[in-house]
Motif scaffolding. Sequence first.
Motif, mmCIF file in Angstrom:
data_model
loop_
_atom_site.group_PDB
_atom_site.id
_atom_site.type_symbol
_atom_site.label_atom_id
_atom_site.label_comp_id
_atom_site.label_asym_id
_atom_site.label_seq_id
_atom_site.Cartn_x
_atom_site.Cartn_y
_atom_site.Cartn_z
ATOM 1 N N TYR A 153 0.654 -1.185 -0.137
ATOM 2 C CA TYR A 153 0.259 -0.075 0.024
ATOM 3 C C TYR A 153 0.918 1.299 -0.066
ATOM 4 C CZ TYR A 153 -4.749 -1.769 0.486
ATOM 5 O OH TYR A 153 -5.888 -2.764 0.306
ATOM 6 N N PHE A 154 1.936 1.357 0.894
ATOM 7 C CA PHE A 154 2.896 2.709 0.935
ATOM 8 C C PHE A 154 3.647 2.656 -0.516
ATOM 9 C CE2 PHE A 154 2.204 2.719 5.623
ATOM 10 C CZ PHE A 154 2.179 4.031 5.679
ATOM 11 N N GLY A 155 4.028 1.468 -1.174
ATOM 12 C CA GLY A 155 4.523 1.750 -2.287
ATOM 13 C C GLY A 155 3.605 2.187 -3.526
ATOM 14 N N ILE A 156 2.467 1.899 -3.477
ATOM 15 C CA ILE A 156 1.190 2.429 -4.474
ATOM 16 C C ILE A 156 1.323 4.084 -4.189
ATOM 17 C CG2 ILE A 156 -0.740 2.415 -5.267
ATOM 18 C CD1 ILE A 156 -1.210 -0.327 -4.809
ATOM 19 N N TYR A 331 15.231 9.158 9.415
ATOM 20 C CA TYR A 331 14.401 10.226 9.319
ATOM 21 C C TYR A 331 15.240 11.639 8.848
ATOM 22 C CZ TYR A 331 11.292 6.695 11.721
ATOM 23 O OH TYR A 331 10.640 5.903 12.012
ATOM 24 N N LEU A 332 16.223 11.782 9.749
ATOM 25 C CA LEU A 332 16.956 13.124 9.456
ATOM 26 C C LEU A 332 17.640 12.831 8.241
ATOM 27 C CD1 LEU A 332 18.856 13.102 13.056
ATOM 28 C CD2 LEU A 332 17.259 14.534 12.381
ATOM 29 N N LEU A 333 18.351 11.668 7.898
ATOM 30 C CA LEU A 333 18.783 11.793 6.290
ATOM 31 C C LEU A 333 17.771 11.908 5.509
ATOM 32 C CD1 LEU A 333 21.449 10.859 4.764
ATOM 33 C CD2 LEU A 333 20.620 8.269 4.988
ATOM 34 N N TYR A 334 16.726 11.209 5.265
ATOM 35 C CA TYR A 334 15.727 11.700 4.530
ATOM 36 C C TYR A 334 15.356 13.099 4.090
ATOM 37 C CZ TYR A 334 10.941 12.215 2.422
ATOM 38 O OH TYR A 334 10.024 12.483 1.376
ATOM 39 N N ARG A 432 13.073 7.637 0.959
ATOM 40 C CA ARG A 432 11.722 7.846 1.245
ATOM 41 C C ARG A 432 10.962 6.458 1.579
ATOM 42 N NH1 ARG A 432 8.214 10.834 -3.462
ATOM 43 N NH2 ARG A 432 8.797 8.535 -4.427
ATOM 44 N N ASN A 433 11.198 5.524 0.840
ATOM 45 C CA ASN A 433 10.469 4.144 1.230
ATOM 46 C C ASN A 433 11.157 3.678 2.483
ATOM 47 O OD1 ASN A 433 9.936 4.519 -1.705
ATOM 48 N ND2 ASN A 433 9.276 2.517 -1.336
ATOM 49 N N THR A 434 12.359 3.712 2.580
ATOM 50 C CA THR A 434 13.039 2.979 3.938
ATOM 51 C C THR A 434 12.493 3.726 5.227
ATOM 52 O OG1 THR A 434 15.049 4.696 3.559
ATOM 53 C CG2 THR A 434 15.224 2.345 2.943
ATOM 54 N N GLN A 435 12.300 5.174 5.239
ATOM 55 C CA GLN A 435 11.687 5.986 6.511
ATOM 56 C C GLN A 435 10.338 5.446 6.398
ATOM 57 O OE1 GLN A 435 10.860 9.980 6.469
ATOM 58 N NE2 GLN A 435 9.517 10.160 4.698
ATOM 59 N N TYR A 436 9.679 5.311 5.640
ATOM 60 C CA TYR A 436 8.065 4.723 5.968
ATOM 61 C C TYR A 436 7.943 3.453 6.493
ATOM 62 C CZ TYR A 436 5.396 8.462 3.974
ATOM 63 O OH TYR A 436 4.912 9.914 3.821
ATOM 64 N N LEU A 437 9.169 2.565 5.772
ATOM 65 C CA LEU A 437 8.951 1.173 6.141
ATOM 66 C C LEU A 437 9.714 1.045 7.767
ATOM 67 C CD1 LEU A 437 10.397 -0.585 2.888
ATOM 68 C CD2 LEU A 437 8.052 -0.615 3.715
ATOM 69 N N THR A 438 10.579 1.890 7.839
ATOM 70 C CA THR A 438 11.117 1.830 9.263
ATOM 71 C C THR A 438 9.942 2.202 10.442
ATOM 72 O OG1 THR A 438 13.358 2.601 8.565
ATOM 73 C CG2 THR A 438 12.654 3.020 10.715
#
Length: 503
Positions: A153-156, A331-334, A432-438
């Motif tokens: 869902y987050f990927g879409i 999150y800081l890196l994003y 972007r994806n790694t912060q949401y998955l984290t």
Amino acid sequence: MSINEMQNENTTSVTLRHPKRTFYACSFGFAAYVGSTVGLATLQSSINIKNDLGPKSLLICFLCGLAGIITAPYTLKRFGAKATLITGEIIASFLTIANFYPRWFTMYPTAALTGLMSSSLTWSASAVIVHKVATADLENKIGEQADIATQKYFGIYLGIVAFGQIFCNGVTVLILEFVNDDLLGLNHKTVETDFDSNLSTQAPQYKTSNSSVIDTSQCAAKDCPAEYAYSNSTKLDVFIPDDSSRYVLFGWYLLMQLGAVLLHSIAMDPIPVDTYRKNMIASQNEEESPNRKLLLNKLREENDCSNLFAPIKISVLHLTSLQGILSAPVYLLYGLTISFIWSEFSRAYASCVVGLSQVGLTSALVDFLSLIVSMIISRCASNFGMFYIFLFGMCYDIALYVVILFWVPTPSTSYFVYIFASLFGVTYAVRRNTQYLTTSTLCPDKDVGFTIQNVLGGIGLMMTYAWTTAFCVYVKIYIMIGSVVATTVLWIFADRIHQKERN
């Protein structure tokens, strides 16, 4: 019927009736909102670089956004994700309106209000909505299966948001390329964006190619904003468009933001508020007293206070835990990454080398590649795992930053800017994806987790805009390389702790 059952019955009555429609309405509306706000932010380091007005406004915005760690969880739990999202989008439009007349007394207050009540609200609310739709589809999935479905869902969602940015950037290119004072019959001179009304611009305000104005070898990593941001350098001429293109562009952004508000208001279902804490308090009250009416009144009063202070307590506990400390740099890196792309790359590479009108095109390339890579990550994350995604991101980012560090632009090699923009799309998608998955993996309370994600990301953004004119670009590239390595190492430790706790 017990109080606990009454609470559960109320929760059931407000569950999502049209989850798919809600999901796509949220995604496409938010894509329009993000496309316009990101497009506006991307141009601030160029069109409002004079006296550092644009970067300072964004600095104020993200500085005030730190208050979101208090306001966003409370607003989400008190009013729900839908109302929070719509309110934040309306407030964000004030900063767009201020750009029609960019002065410190219009930009700074609206930037502060946007940071305080919009930035953290919109991103947190949209993430909560996506997560609720995803979890509504996970009734028969547990453990790793649930994580994979949530990632889908987050990927879409992130893919649609990237598409919205591509679309808005495409329109930005057309406006900056073809709309000008001559086209609209406005042949007046533009006053510079500074605090001295006696200074007027004598040189042309906008050029599609700046090779005849400045030495491009002083762009890219050698660009130092301190040398021209507070002076009347001719280098400013390649960054500032004429009035007609500015007004049409900002009008387009405002239309997109208000359109997002309309779509979210009409097409989305009311988003149910989590009732976990309410049920716990209700159970305690039920055991202590037989008077149900008095207990319900007491429950409402206690919830008003707990909704304000409980998220703060949970945020502090998570951020001070070992796992929270180790995952916070993600999150800081994003924030550092996207602000580097929006600010340093857009100004020092795109505007300075190939012209201001190409900022939209380079941004579209970034978003297009991020769209493709986001889809790949959502499909393949379950096969490779987040560990290898982080490891790939570190190696890839280091290689990219080293290349742009030593590249010296010339008229014959200016096309490399478009290649770099495409390569940054991969970096953008991974971060972007790694912060949401984290967040979806490591944070037990999603309302608070997504808020922490956006607040810490805002700190990363704030750091970049704080030193926009203080350092040359090559110094910032060294900072980015160090941040990538440190973040990856710390996240690996956080992931190992999580795996042990899960087992």
